[in-house]
Every structure is written in structure tokens, then in C-alpha cells.
Design an enzyme around this catalytic site. Sequence first.
Site, mmCIF file in Angstrom:
data_model
loop_
_atom_site.group_PDB
_atom_site.id
_atom_site.type_symbol
_atom_site.label_atom_id
_atom_site.label_comp_id
_atom_site.label_asym_id
_atom_site.label_seq_id
_atom_site.Cartn_x
_atom_site.Cartn_y
_atom_site.Cartn_z
ATOM 1 N N LYS A 190 3.398 4.348 -1.176
ATOM 2 C CA LYS A 190 3.322 5.377 -2.456
ATOM 3 C C LYS A 190 4.698 5.946 -2.059
ATOM 4 O O LYS A 190 4.650 6.957 -1.465
ATOM 5 C CB LYS A 190 2.071 6.337 -2.438
ATOM 6 C CG LYS A 190 0.826 5.664 -2.858
ATOM 7 C CD LYS A 190 0.339 5.367 -1.582
ATOM 8 C CE LYS A 190 -1.261 4.460 -1.875
ATOM 9 N NZ LYS A 190 -1.997 4.130 -0.657
ATOM 10 N N ASP A 196 17.143 9.637 -8.501
ATOM 11 C CA ASP A 196 18.754 9.825 -8.540
ATOM 12 C C ASP A 196 19.016 9.870 -6.977
ATOM 13 O O ASP A 196 20.142 10.693 -6.810
ATOM 14 C CB ASP A 196 18.960 11.126 -9.103
ATOM 15 C CG ASP A 196 18.938 10.780 -10.667
ATOM 16 O OD1 ASP A 196 19.044 9.702 -11.073
ATOM 17 O OD2 ASP A 196 18.744 12.135 -11.321
ATOM 18 N N HIS A 203 -9.107 10.964 0.941
ATOM 19 C CA HIS A 203 -8.311 10.105 0.741
ATOM 20 C C HIS A 203 -6.970 10.096 1.471
ATOM 21 O O HIS A 203 -6.076 9.520 1.603
ATOM 22 C CB HIS A 203 -7.952 9.511 -0.821
ATOM 23 C CG HIS A 203 -7.167 8.240 -1.067
ATOM 24 N ND1 HIS A 203 -5.631 8.165 -1.279
ATOM 25 C CD2 HIS A 203 -7.793 7.170 -1.045
ATOM 26 C CE1 HIS A 203 -5.637 6.901 -1.597
ATOM 27 N NE2 HIS A 203 -6.798 6.230 -1.389
ATOM 28 N N ASP A 222 0.679 19.976 17.932
ATOM 29 C CA ASP A 222 1.122 21.225 18.279
ATOM 30 C C ASP A 222 1.570 22.031 17.214
ATOM 31 O O ASP A 222 1.164 22.070 15.985
ATOM 32 C CB ASP A 222 2.317 20.989 19.472
ATOM 33 C CG ASP A 222 1.624 20.399 20.490
ATOM 34 O OD1 ASP A 222 0.439 20.546 20.718
ATOM 35 O OD2 ASP A 222 2.420 19.667 21.402
ATOM 36 N N LYS A 267 -3.985 10.772 4.386
ATOM 37 C CA LYS A 267 -3.482 10.041 5.712
ATOM 38 C C LYS A 267 -2.508 11.077 6.477
ATOM 39 O O LYS A 267 -1.107 10.835 6.179
ATOM 40 C CB LYS A 267 -2.841 8.607 5.300
ATOM 41 C CG LYS A 267 -3.735 7.856 4.664
ATOM 42 C CD LYS A 267 -3.530 7.785 3.176
ATOM 43 C CE LYS A 267 -4.436 6.873 2.269
ATOM 44 N NZ LYS A 267 -5.584 6.657 2.442
ATOM 45 N N HIS A 312 0.903 -1.329 -0.081
ATOM 46 C CA HIS A 312 -0.070 -0.160 0.183
ATOM 47 C C HIS A 312 0.881 1.334 0.145
ATOM 48 O O HIS A 312 0.271 2.413 -0.064
ATOM 49 C CB HIS A 312 -0.819 -0.055 1.269
ATOM 50 C CG HIS A 312 -2.040 0.820 1.000
ATOM 51 N ND1 HIS A 312 -2.319 1.887 1.893
ATOM 52 C CD2 HIS A 312 -3.293 1.059 0.324
ATOM 53 C CE1 HIS A 312 -3.393 2.506 1.662
ATOM 54 N NE2 HIS A 312 -3.851 2.133 0.791
#
Length: 420
Positions: A136, A141, A313, A320, A315, A134
Site C-alpha cells: 500500500k 509529485d 489490521h 526501545d 502491521k 499486498h
Amino acid sequence: MNIAVEHIATDQPPDDSKARDLDYGWQSGNRLQLLENGEAYFPAVFDAMRKAQREILLETFILFEDKVGHELQGILIEAAQRGVKVVVSLDGFGCGELSPAFLRELAEAGVMVQMFDPASKTLGIRTNWFRRLHRKIVVVDASVAFIGGINFSADHLGDFGPEAKQDYAVQIIGPAVADLHHFALAQSGRQVRTRRGWRRRQQRPSPWTDEHGDGLVRLIYRDNVQHRDDIEEAYIHALSQARQRVVIANAYFFPGYRLLREIRNAARRGVKVQLIMQGQPDVLLAKLAARMLYDYLLKDGVVIHEYCQRPLHGKVALVDDEWSTVGSSNLDPLSLALNLEANVLIRDRAFNQQLYQSLEALARDHCQTMPAKRKPRLWLWRLTVGFLVFHVMRHFPALASWLPAHKPRLKPIESPAHDV
């Protein structure tokens, strides 16, 4: 198109090293840029790929054959043809609809394409539901990295319509890129891991009490071996330290009791705690599951917003005015107990403020706020059911081990004309 015979198990350390048992420390001096939605993410990633001179490493859960997927394919093919090493790791469930022709064109150009746990359909239904790749991550380089929740699909662009997703990623330039680069190599199979001379840096102590926090980044991840709880523990630790504000925006929110308790306890201490949940979900069950927990949180002062403009979608979270996290991990049983996930923890005031302003505008302009005094309809029953469901899911990998073994594997896809 041939599937190579060699299978690389991704739930077990390779025989020749402990490459998957990796702990990364805090790295300072990084430049960070919040990327909101595909409008910011795709141009930044594609520009970096077009400028690549040596290597592109890419992991994604979803790649579709739409305008974004075809543009990505063209960029990767062009890079491989000019001599750049290109390694693409895809999830067999999220990318299960890619056509053989699309994959063959990549492989024939010299792109190393790897599929995590590919499986053919049974009676027209895909069966490889659990333990997904899952993450991404993109590293170019070994000098610039991208990590977040955005897949390579047109539904992350506003012109997709009402179902376009609201999401976030971060671009990183600086010392932390070396850790992301090493991690991506280490997860990509023996035939890709070539940096034999890499040495882990000595871990620095947690900079939670450091007043500067300028560009501090730490990579954390979740696997099914040594690091099952790292992301969850990072949330719990940050919440326990909160003194002023907490904002969590998460698409699939159904955490276990320990994390729920820390959210509630922060609110009890007088911390301003805001949750941004899905109000217009792409999966209805996600909204229903999250609402089972609302009463428990609302009664102690947690403010809950439901984002209603389009599917959420994201996450991301902040605590603080310094601590933030961006990554692929939801706060539900799939992400916290089954999937392979990766987040970065960030200690940077400017980045924290940028994320806060984005989430505050989202809550103010496009959300409905749940009433603080809802009628407590069977809230104890709903909390009990939620607790039981979560922990059944949490122990699903152990329960599943009693059945015939299912070890997700990373399979190289090679063209007959190329020795990738």
C-alpha cells in the site's frame, strides 16, 4: 475496455535493467506523521492528490466501490484531466470485484490502471490466491509519500460499524520519498519507468548506534526474487538489539521459528515485550493460528494482548525508544514467504513515542491480556505443528514451481480512446 497485449512479469527482472534488485539505504532529515485509521489517512492522501501537479503513483491491495473508492476515483479522474500523470496498480485478487465500468471510467480519463495477476473465476471461485501485490504505497509529485497497511475501502472508517479495521500508515516528506518514488516506478512496468537518469545513492551504514536518529527512514521490501527475507531479517535484527521494550501489533501473526526465538530471547533478557494480536478477527483462522504460539511465548515473559474492540489490521512495531516499522507486511507465511510487501524502517524518537502512546492506549483500554500462567495444554505439540505448517507454506513457491508455471503479471487496462 481492452486489455493490452503486453504482459510485464513482476517476479522476474525486466530484460533491460536490474530494476527489481534494489537496495535502499538510510535517508536522514525526513518529517514523519503517524496516520491512524482511515479518519487520518484518507484526508491526508486525498488532499495531497488534489494538490498534485505532475504525478500520482498508487499501489493498493484492495479498492472497493464504496464511498472511499468512489471519492478516490473522482480525485484521480480530476487529476488526470488536468494533466497529472496517474498510475494505479491494483491486485487482481483484492480488487477482483471491481466492475468494468469503474475501471473504464478511470482509463477513459487518462489514468493508467494496471492489474496484478487478474484471473477470471472458475466455477464462481477466484483461483489467484498466492503471491499477491499486498503493498500500500502512494507517492505524489515525488515530494510526499504514504505507506502502511490501509487499503482504499470504507471498512477502515469507524462509521463502518463493528467490523471497521484498526490500522496504521505513515506520511513521509523528505529525502526518503525519492526512494519510495523510484521503487514505485520500478515496480510499475516498462511503460511507466521513465526516470532513466536516476542513480542509486551510496548506501549508508546502519545507524543503529547513532544517538540522534532524527527522521531516519529506510525502505525495505519483499519480493520473490532477490529480497525474499528482507522484512523478516529486519525484525530479527531489531529484536536482537532490543534493550528496553518491544511492542508488535500485527493482524496475522504466525512467524517462523527464528523470529519467534528472537521475541522469546528478548523477553528472557529482561526486555518488556508486548504483542497485540487479533481478539476479534476478520479471519478466524488467524486467531487460531496465533494462539498455537501463545504458550511458547508466555512462559518466557512475553505479554500478549488481544484487541477486542474491532478487527486489528495493523502491521507496526517498535523497539526501545527510536526504532519503528510501518508497512504492509504481516508476520505470517503469506506475507513473509509469498506476497509482494513493503515497509519502512524508522529511527525517530518523536515518531516512536507517538506510535508507542497509540499502541499503549490500545492495549490498556481495548484489549484483554492473556494470563501469564496458562495451563500448558499440549503446547509442544502445537508448536511443532505450527513449525511444520509455517515451513510448508514458506517453501510453497518452490513447491508450486513443480506445477505448470504460474507467473503473476501486471496487465495494463487501457481505454480504446486513449493511448495511456
